[in-house]
Design a protein around this motif. Sequence first.
Motif, PDB file in Angstrom:
ATOM      1  N   ILE A 128     -22.886 -15.178  52.398  1.00  0.00           N
ATOM      2  CA  ILE A 128     -22.382 -13.922  52.967  1.00  0.00           C
ATOM      3  C   ILE A 128     -20.963 -13.646  52.482  1.00  0.00           C
ATOM      4  O   ILE A 128     -20.633 -12.516  52.099  1.00  0.00           O
ATOM      5  N   LEU A 129     -20.117 -14.669  52.462  1.00  0.00           N
ATOM      6  CA  LEU A 129     -18.744 -14.492  51.952  1.00  0.00           C
ATOM      7  C   LEU A 129     -18.750 -14.094  50.482  1.00  0.00           C
ATOM      8  O   LEU A 129     -17.968 -13.243  50.052  1.00  0.00           O
ATOM      9  N   PHE A 130     -19.643 -14.712  49.692  1.00  0.00           N
ATOM     10  CA  PHE A 130     -19.732 -14.379  48.273  1.00  0.00           C
ATOM     11  C   PHE A 130     -20.164 -12.925  48.097  1.00  0.00           C
ATOM     12  O   PHE A 130     -19.597 -12.203  47.269  1.00  0.00           O
ATOM     13  N   LEU A 131     -21.154 -12.476  48.852  1.00  0.00           N
ATOM     14  CA  LEU A 131     -21.603 -11.089  48.757  1.00  0.00           C
ATOM     15  C   LEU A 131     -20.507 -10.113  49.180  1.00  0.00           C
ATOM     16  O   LEU A 131     -20.329  -9.058  48.556  1.00  0.00           O
ATOM     17  N   MET A 132     -19.742 -10.470  50.215  1.00  0.00           N
ATOM     18  CA  MET A 132     -18.623  -9.620  50.629  1.00  0.00           C
ATOM     19  C   MET A 132     -17.555  -9.557  49.535  1.00  0.00           C
ATOM     20  O   MET A 132     -16.971  -8.498  49.292  1.00  0.00           O
ATOM     21  N   ALA A 133     -17.309 -10.680  48.862  1.00  0.00           N
ATOM     22  CA  ALA A 133     -16.334 -10.697  47.766  1.00  0.00           C
ATOM     23  C   ALA A 133     -16.819  -9.842  46.601  1.00  0.00           C
ATOM     24  O   ALA A 133     -16.022  -9.138  45.961  1.00  0.00           O
ATOM     25  N   VAL A 134     -18.125  -9.870  46.331  1.00  0.00           N
ATOM     26  CA  VAL A 134     -18.671  -9.045  45.252  1.00  0.00           C
ATOM     27  C   VAL A 134     -18.519  -7.563  45.587  1.00  0.00           C
ATOM     28  O   VAL A 134     -18.095  -6.764  44.742  1.00  0.00           O
ATOM     29  N   VAL A 135     -18.824  -7.183  46.820  1.00  0.00           N
ATOM     30  CA  VAL A 135     -18.685  -5.784  47.233  1.00  0.00           C
ATOM     31  C   VAL A 135     -17.222  -5.354  47.164  1.00  0.00           C
ATOM     32  O   VAL A 135     -16.908  -4.262  46.673  1.00  0.00           O
TER      33      VAL A 135
ATOM     34  N   SER B 133     -14.928  -6.599  45.253  1.00  0.00           N
ATOM     35  CA  SER B 133     -14.571  -6.516  43.832  1.00  0.00           C
ATOM     36  C   SER B 133     -15.054  -5.207  43.223  1.00  0.00           C
ATOM     37  O   SER B 133     -14.345  -4.594  42.418  1.00  0.00           O
ATOM     38  N   ILE B 134     -16.250  -4.781  43.608  1.00  0.00           N
ATOM     39  CA  ILE B 134     -16.764  -3.510  43.091  1.00  0.00           C
ATOM     40  C   ILE B 134     -15.867  -2.359  43.540  1.00  0.00           C
ATOM     41  O   ILE B 134     -15.531  -1.470  42.745  1.00  0.00           O
ATOM     42  N   TYR B 135     -15.463  -2.380  44.815  1.00  0.00           N
ATOM     43  CA  TYR B 135     -14.562  -1.332  45.299  1.00  0.00           C
ATOM     44  C   TYR B 135     -13.226  -1.352  44.552  1.00  0.00           C
ATOM     45  O   TYR B 135     -12.685  -0.305  44.194  1.00  0.00           O
ATOM     46  N   VAL B 136     -12.697  -2.528  44.304  1.00  0.00           N
ATOM     47  CA  VAL B 136     -11.420  -2.637  43.580  1.00  0.00           C
ATOM     48  C   VAL B 136     -11.580  -2.104  42.164  1.00  0.00           C
ATOM     49  O   VAL B 136     -10.710  -1.388  41.651  1.00  0.00           O
ATOM     50  N   ILE B 137     -12.700  -2.423  41.517  1.00  0.00           N
ATOM     51  CA  ILE B 137     -12.933  -1.943  40.152  1.00  0.00           C
ATOM     52  C   ILE B 137     -13.034  -0.416  40.136  1.00  0.00           C
ATOM     53  O   ILE B 137     -12.465   0.248  39.256  1.00  0.00           O
ATOM     54  N   VAL B 138     -13.733   0.159  41.111  1.00  0.00           N
ATOM     55  CA  VAL B 138     -13.856   1.619  41.177  1.00  0.00           C
ATOM     56  C   VAL B 138     -12.485   2.258  41.406  1.00  0.00           C
ATOM     57  O   VAL B 138     -12.138   3.261  40.768  1.00  0.00           O
TER      58      VAL B 138
END
Length: 116
Positions: free
Chosen positions: A21-28, A30-35
């Motif tokens: 769950i923490l990994f998935l939250m970090a991925v999400v 990261s996607i927001y930061v990239i956008v």
Amino acid sequence: MDTTFIHADLFFFISSLGFIILFLMAVVASIYVIVILKNVKDFSKRIKMESEVILDEVHEFRSEMRSRGRTAASVLKGLLGAFGVAQAVRRARGRRRPAQNGRTQDQGSGSFTDKE
């Protein structure tokens, strides 16, 4: 001894789920930061293009004014005169009224100066 293995398995299962769950939250995140960074990059490109257009227009304006024989000061005076700013500044500087304590007060700013 059998319950210890069940507790250990349960602990590892729950901790594994927590890490997933923490990994998935970090991925999400990261996607927001990239956008967001992509938007900032696009915005800075647009600012750079517009600033180059403004710079070109300023150079064109200056060369046109030089060809007509006008200086920046005369253009600025003309613009200020068109809006009535120069007359308002002159009127505000000329208006001073005496205060009760022997000092003069500028009506425009409300500041006091010593009477000479």
